[in-house]
Design an enzyme around this catalytic site. Structure first.
Site, short mmCIF file in Angstrom:
data_model
loop_
_atom_site.label_atom_id
_atom_site.label_comp_id
_atom_site.label_asym_id
_atom_site.label_seq_id
_atom_site.Cartn_x
_atom_site.Cartn_y
_atom_site.Cartn_z
N ASN A 1 -8.01 -10.54 4.01
CA ASN A 1 -8.83 -10.97 5.14
C ASN A 1 -9.94 -11.92 4.69
O ASN A 1 -10.24 -12.90 5.36
CB ASN A 1 -9.40 -9.75 5.85
CG ASN A 1 -8.32 -8.96 6.56
OD1 ASN A 1 -7.84 -9.36 7.61
ND2 ASN A 1 -7.92 -7.84 5.98
N SER B 1 -9.81 0.48 -1.07
CA SER B 1 -8.67 0.57 -1.99
C SER B 1 -7.79 -0.66 -1.90
O SER B 1 -7.28 -0.97 -0.83
CB SER B 1 -7.83 1.81 -1.65
OG SER B 1 -7.56 1.86 -0.25
N ASP C 1 -15.54 0.64 2.32
CA ASP C 1 -14.44 -0.28 2.58
C ASP C 1 -14.97 -1.65 3.00
O ASP C 1 -14.36 -2.69 2.69
CB ASP C 1 -13.54 0.30 3.68
CG ASP C 1 -12.08 -0.09 3.51
OD1 ASP C 1 -11.77 -0.87 2.60
OD2 ASP C 1 -11.25 0.40 4.30
N LYS D 1 -13.96 -3.58 9.48
CA LYS D 1 -14.27 -4.22 8.18
C LYS D 1 -13.36 -5.41 7.92
O LYS D 1 -13.78 -6.37 7.25
CB LYS D 1 -14.17 -3.18 7.06
CG LYS D 1 -12.80 -2.51 6.90
CD LYS D 1 -11.93 -3.20 5.88
CE LYS D 1 -10.58 -2.52 5.75
NZ LYS D 1 -9.73 -3.16 4.71
N GLY E 1 -10.14 4.18 3.19
CA GLY E 1 -11.19 4.04 2.20
C GLY E 1 -11.03 2.75 1.41
O GLY E 1 -10.05 2.02 1.56
N VAL F 1 0.60 -9.41 5.73
CA VAL F 1 -0.20 -9.20 6.93
C VAL F 1 -1.68 -9.17 6.57
O VAL F 1 -2.09 -8.52 5.60
CB VAL F 1 0.19 -7.87 7.62
CG1 VAL F 1 -0.75 -7.57 8.78
CG2 VAL F 1 1.62 -7.94 8.12
N SER G 1 -8.92 -9.32 -1.46
CA SER G 1 -8.92 -9.11 -0.01
C SER G 1 -8.20 -10.24 0.72
O SER G 1 -8.62 -11.40 0.67
CB SER G 1 -10.36 -9.00 0.50
OG SER G 1 -10.39 -9.06 1.92
N GLU H 1 -4.67 -7.85 8.56
CA GLU H 1 -4.87 -7.11 9.82
C GLU H 1 -6.05 -7.63 10.64
O GLU H 1 -6.05 -7.52 11.86
CB GLU H 1 -5.07 -5.62 9.52
CG GLU H 1 -3.80 -4.88 9.10
CD GLU H 1 -2.86 -4.59 10.27
OE1 GLU H 1 -3.16 -5.01 11.40
OE2 GLU H 1 -1.83 -3.95 10.04
N TRP I 1 0.82 -1.20 0.00
CA TRP I 1 0.00 0.00 0.00
C TRP I 1 0.86 1.25 0.00
O TRP I 1 0.59 2.22 -0.71
CB TRP I 1 -0.95 -0.05 1.20
CG TRP I 1 -2.03 0.97 1.31
CD1 TRP I 1 -2.65 1.31 2.47
CD2 TRP I 1 -2.66 1.76 0.29
NE1 TRP I 1 -3.62 2.27 2.22
CE2 TRP I 1 -3.63 2.57 0.90
CE3 TRP I 1 -2.47 1.87 -1.09
CZ2 TRP I 1 -4.42 3.47 0.19
CZ3 TRP I 1 -3.26 2.79 -1.80
CH2 TRP I 1 -4.22 3.56 -1.15
#
Length: 327
Positions: free
Chosen positions: A251, A133, A239, A186, A131, A274, A249, A276, A11
Site C-alpha cells: 500500500n 506482519s 500495524d 491502516k 497485527g 493485491v 508495504s 487492499e 500471507w
C-alpha cells in the site's frame, strides 16, 4: 491440533510454514495447478518464491478435504477480503472455529469480516488474526507479534495454542471490531504516507500523517462500537506504523508511485499482488460518511485514487483545513 489455511497467497503460505513444524498443517490452494507445482517444487513461486516449503506442510486443492482436515482444530481464511464471504458460505455446518487474516471492508456492502460472518453463518465461532506482519518475515521465522480477536474466548485461546512459538507471540482480544477497523484503515493511511514520501515532504509530514491517521482510525472504530485502547495495540498503532513506514508495504508502494505520476492501472500491474487499501479506501470513506465521522486523510486518498485531484492538490486541501483542537 489440526490446522488448515485456506488460501495460498503470501500471507497464508507464510503462516502455514510457521505453524507446520508444531501442528499438522494443510494449505489449500484454489488453483489445482498451483497446488501441484507447490507440492513438487516445494516453492510458492508466485507469492513467496524465496522460501522452501517444509516437508511437513501438506498442500491440497481439494476444499472439502482441506476443511475436513481441520475438524476439531482450527481453520484460517487467508484470502483477500473479496473472497471471505464465498469461503464462509462453503463451510459445512460442523466446521471448526474460523479465523481470517484478510483486512479491509467488503467492497459494495462496506461490511467488516465479523459482519460478513454474522450474515453468512451466524452460528459459526469466528474471529480475526491480525497485527503488524509482513509475510516474508513470518516465513523466515523472524520475531512477530499478532492478536487473535473474537467474542469467543476459547477460539482466541485456540489461536494461541496453534501459533504461539519462539518466533511468534499471539495476544488475545475480545474486541474484533477494533482489530478489524485497524487492519482496514491502516492500508489507506499507508497510501497517504507513501504519497507524502514520494513527494519528498519529509519526516515531519510522515509523523503528522501517521498520528492523524491513528486519530481517524480511532474515530471510525469508536463509531462502530470498538474500544479506544485497541487502537493503541498491535492491530492499531502497531500495524499502522509498519504499513506506513515499511519498505515491504504494497500500500505504501502504491502511494510512492502515485506521487511519481504513474496511473493506478500501471501501479497495480507492476505490483502483481493485491493492495487492499486501493480496494477498500472508497468503502472506508462511505462507511465513515454514513456515521458522520470526519476522515479527511481518507477523503484525500480516495480523491487521488479516483484521479479527481493530484497529490499536490491533496496536500493543499489537508494543509488548508481550518485550525482546531487536536482531540
Amino acid at each position: 491440533m489440526n490446522l488448515t489455511v485456506l488460501g495460498a497467497g503470501a500471507w497464508g503460505t507464510a503462516l502455514a510454514v510457521s505453524a507446520c513444524t508444531r501442528q499438522p498443517t494443510r494449505l489449500w490452494a484454489r488453483d489445482a495447478a498451483q497446488a501441484a507445482a507447490m507440492r513438487s517444487e516445494r516453492r510458492n513461486r508466485r507469492y513467496l518464491n524465496e522460501i522452501t516449503l517444509p516437508p511437513a506442510l501438506q498442500i491440497d486443492a481439494d476444499f472439502d478435504a482441506a476443511v475436513a482436515h481441520a475438524r476439531g482444530g482450527l481453520l484460517v481464511v487467508a484470502t483477500p477480503m473479496a473472497g471471505l464471504e464465498g469461503i464462509l458460505r462453503r463451510l459445512p455446518a460442523d466446521a471448526p472455529g474460523v479465523l481470517w487474516l484478510c483486512k479491509g471492508f467488503q467492497e459494495g456492502s462496506g461490511l467488516l469480516g465479523h459482519e460478513i460472518a454474522r450474515a453468512a453463518c451466524p452460528s459459526l465461532s469466528a474471529g480475526v488474526l491480525s497485527g503488524p506482519s509482513f509475510a516474508i518475515e513470518v516465513a523466515r521465522g523472524q520475531p512477530t507479534a499478532l492478536v487473535a480477536a473474537s467474542h469467543d474466548a476459547a477460539l482466541a485461546e485456540r489461536a494461541v495454542e496453534a501459533f504461539h512459538s519462539d518466533t511468534m507471540r499471539i495476544y488475545t482480544s475480545n474486541d474484533p471490531v477494533g482489530v478489524e477497523v485497524g487492519g482496514a484503515v491502516k492500508n489507506v493511511m499507508a497510501i497517504a504516507t507513501g504519497i507524502a514520501d514520494g513527494m519528498q515532504l519529509g519526516l515531519n509530514a510522515r509523523a503528522a500523517l501517521v498520528t492523524r491517521g491513528l486519530a481517524e482510525m480511532t474515530r471510525l472504530g469508536l463509531a462502530l462500537g470498538a474500544r479506544a485502547e485497541t487502537f493503541m495495540g498491535l492491530s492499531g498503532l502497531g500495524d499502522l506504523v509498519l504499513t506506513t513506514t515499511g519498505e515491504l508495504s504494497r500500500n505504501r508502494r502504491v502511494g510512492l508511485l502515485l506521487a511519481q505520476g504513474q496511473t493506478l492501472a500501471q501501479i497495480l500491474a507492476e505490483l502483481g499482488h493485491v493492495a487492499e487499501g486501493v480496494l477498500s479506501a472508497a468503502t472506508v470513506l462511505q462507511r465513515a460518511q454514513a456515521l458522520n465521522v470526519a476522515m479527511p486523510i481518507t477523503e484525500a486518498v480516495v480523491a487521488v485514487l479516483e484521479r479527481r485531484i493530484t497529490p499536490a492538490q491533496a496536500l493543499g486541501l489537508l494543509m488548508g483545513r481550518e485550525a482546531r483542537s487536536e482531540n
